[in-house]
Design a protein around this motif. Structure first.
Motif: not given
Length: 96
Positions: A30-39
């Motif tokens: 599982w990976e936090d979906p917020r990471i892609d938005v922040i990137v």
């Protein structure tokens, strides 16, 4: 003869597909979906000026709350505020 070949190859394909499906469920990370938005909000320079090895690592730390968004010295202030607003945190103070 052709029907036998099709059945054997089809059966083999189904067995391996089942193994792959089971392995995918067992080893899913599982990976936090917020990471892609922040990137996506970061400049993508991967410069390391924040002390981390790239924008992805910086986004992971920001999502965890370990680093303030303003520590990215390459981002424009508006982008830093966008990241902070998205996460609902204070932007912090950047290094000069």
């Amino acid at each position: 003869m052709i029907v036998d070949s099709v059945l054997i190859l089809g059966g083999t394909g189904l067995v391996f597909a089942a193994f792959i499906a089971v392995a995918n469920r067992k080893f899913k990370v599982w990976e936090d979906p917020r990471i892609d938005v922040i990137v996506g909000l970061l400049p993508g320079a991967n410069c390391g000026s924040c002390g981390l090895p790239g924008c992805r690592a910086f986004a992971e730390k920001v999502a965890q709350g370990a680093v303030e968004p303003a520590k990215c010295t390459v981002s424009e202030p508006a982008r830093v505020m966008d990241i902070a607003a998205y996460l609902g945190v204070d932007a912090g103070e950047g290094d000069a």
